[in-house]
Design an enzyme around this catalytic site. Structure first.
Site, PDB file in Angstrom:
ATOM      1  N   ASP A   1      57.925   4.645 -11.457  1.00  0.00           N
ATOM      2  CA  ASP A   1      58.352   4.629 -12.483  1.00  0.00           C
ATOM      3  C   ASP A   1      59.100   5.282 -13.656  1.00  0.00           C
ATOM      4  OD1 ASP A   1      58.221   1.556 -11.638  1.00  0.00           O
ATOM      5  OD2 ASP A   1      55.796   2.176 -12.524  1.00  0.00           O
TER       6      ASP A   1
ATOM      7  N   ARG B   1      42.756   7.987 -17.693  1.00  0.00           N
ATOM      8  CA  ARG B   1      43.712   7.672 -19.460  1.00  0.00           C
ATOM      9  C   ARG B   1      43.628   8.009 -20.693  1.00  0.00           C
ATOM     10  NH1 ARG B   1      46.442   7.850 -14.935  1.00  0.00           N
ATOM     11  NH2 ARG B   1      47.349   5.365 -13.776  1.00  0.00           N
TER      12      ARG B   1
ATOM     13  N   ASP C   1      46.356  -0.505 -17.462  1.00  0.00           N
ATOM     14  CA  ASP C   1      46.960   1.241 -17.960  1.00  0.00           C
ATOM     15  C   ASP C   1      47.648   1.021 -19.407  1.00  0.00           C
ATOM     16  OD1 ASP C   1      45.381   2.603 -16.411  1.00  0.00           O
ATOM     17  OD2 ASP C   1      47.554   3.037 -14.749  1.00  0.00           O
TER      18      ASP C   1
ATOM     19  N   SER D   1      51.587   2.272  -4.394  1.00  0.00           N
ATOM     20  CA  SER D   1      51.448   2.716  -5.446  1.00  0.00           C
ATOM     21  C   SER D   1      50.382   3.215  -5.555  1.00  0.00           C
ATOM     22  CB  SER D   1      51.351   1.232  -6.619  1.00  0.00           C
ATOM     23  OG  SER D   1      51.575   2.001  -8.059  1.00  0.00           O
TER      24      SER D   1
END
Length: 406
Positions: free
Chosen positions: A14, A94, A123, A175
């Site tokens: 990504d 995060r 996220d 992923s």
């Protein structure tokens, strides 16, 4: 002067295509921020890749110590586990990444922040809530909510058209998100919850069948709720977790297969590996059982659920999380001692607990009747405890007799 955008960059599929996409669609300079949270990447190759795909500048932040000490260990002290199983590995990383992304943006004079999160996941909330809490003046760019690409296959096509090398393939399309605390797996065969994970899906932990045929003993030491030693050896946060990951991984500890409720309302399925974290959570719980007073322990279990929810929902930078931390810190002042665990083919067995702050008293818990506990006191205690029940029973009996007499 061209606008500067700071992208949280991992070098994965990504974010690899987001650099050229940002340049094509926003005519901006892209600053790639690489956050080292212990994902085990070859940082030099990730830096090189960012430059090759068009980054104007690359900034590397080593966040491993801060990640563990200021995010993971507070959650550990709180006992935070989401939906019975998930030790919040991605969720905890995060906010620390987003915080430093903001700091880089302010330092570099950037006007916008970008991330590679999809519009379906958690996220996006975690990053963007942190951005708003720390620098509400900065613009947020979320390519997955803007571009026409719909799938990982589309992303692979986009990368191939622009000559971008990526590790994902059409055959191996999991992923994954890895840091020093855990490794998550999504996609591929896991998209159908009826499918078992493939043996090749797991990366950090051995299967029980491959684990040693002998049990292994590990002793974990804590000071004020924080892990500080393994087998008597004092270690810093990074070295301690790395060692426990190794010990837990070879003994098949820490595998979780979970269908979870995302914040956006979607049920998703993921597999998580948290070998060292599983050992730390088990040991910390046992030490609390030894040292915490009953009412505090029981109330703290309620706090743990809320704490986990806040972390999972991306609400780290909130007054409530800070207030819960204050409560948790108070409860951890006497959580000091050691816990010994025996590990065998995926099982974690408690072998012993010791603390100078232990509330366990042999003279009280023993079956031997001594002077420290007068059994006759129990009669009055139970009579008072049962007063509401007796009153209700007498009222019901009276009402029943009146009904019979009619």
């Amino acid at each position: 002067m061209r606008e500067k955008v700071v992208l949280a960059y991992s070098g994965g599929l990504d974010t690899s295509i987001i650099i050229p996409w940002l340049k094509e669609n926003y005519d901006c300079d892209v600053i790639a921020m690489i956050a080292d949270v212990g994902q085990g990447d070859d940082i030099d190759s990730v830096i090189e890749k960012a430059h090759k795909t068009g980054a104007a500048k690359v900034v590397v932040e080593d966040l491993r110590e801060e990640f563990l000490s200021e995010y993971v260990f507070p959650a550990l002290r709180a006992g935070a586990v989401y939906e019975h199983k998930y030790l919040l590995g991605t969720s905890l990383a995060r906010p620390v990444i987003a915080k430093h992304q903001v700091l880089v943006a302010l330092r570099e004079g950037a006007t916008a922040l970008a991330h590679g999160c999809t519009g379906k996941g958690n996220d996006q909330v975690r990053f963007e809530h942190a951005f708003q809490a720390l620098a509400p003046e900065l613009k947020i760019i979320a390519p997955w909510r803007e571009w026409t690409l719909k799938s990982r296959e589309d992303c692979l096509d986009y990368a191939e058209e622009r000559g971008i090398s990526v590790t994902a393939s059409r055959e191996k399309i999991h992923s994954r998100d890895r840091n020093i605390w855990h490794l998550s797996h999504e996609g591929g065969e896991l998209e159908d919850p009826a499918n078992a994970p493939l043996d090749s899906t797991w990366q950090l932990t051995r299967s029980p069948q491959e684990a040693p045929d002998r049990e292994e003993t590990v002793t974990i030491g804590f000071s004020a709720g924080n892990p500080v030693s393994v087998n008597g050896q004092k270690l810093g946060a990074v070295s301690l977790v790395e060692l426990l990951n190794e010990i837990g991984g070879r003994n098949a500890i820490g595998r979780v297969d979970l269908v979870e409720n995302r914040f956006v309302g979607i049920k998703s399925r993921g597999c998580y590996e948290t070998p060292g974290g599983t050992l730390l959570l088990a040991a910390h719980r046992e030490l609390e059982a030894l040292c915490l007073e009953r009412e505090v322990l029981h109330f703290k279990q309620e706090i743990a659920l809320k704490y986990a929810e806040l972390v999972y929902f991306g609400l780290w930078f909130t007054p409530l999380r800070e207030a819960l931390d204050a409560f948790v810190s108070q409860t951890q002042k006497e959580i000091t001692g050691t816990v010994t665990l025996k590990l065998y083919k995926g099982n974690v067995i408690v072998a012993g607990r010791e603390s100078e702050y232990s509330l366990y008293r042999t003279d009280l818990s023993s079956f031997t009747m001594g002077e420290s506990y007068d059994q006759k006191d129990a009669a009055g205690f139970i009579r008072i405890l049962g007063l509401p029940a007796r009153s209700r029973a007498l009222r019901q009996r009276k009402a029943s007799l009146q009904e019979t007499a009619k």
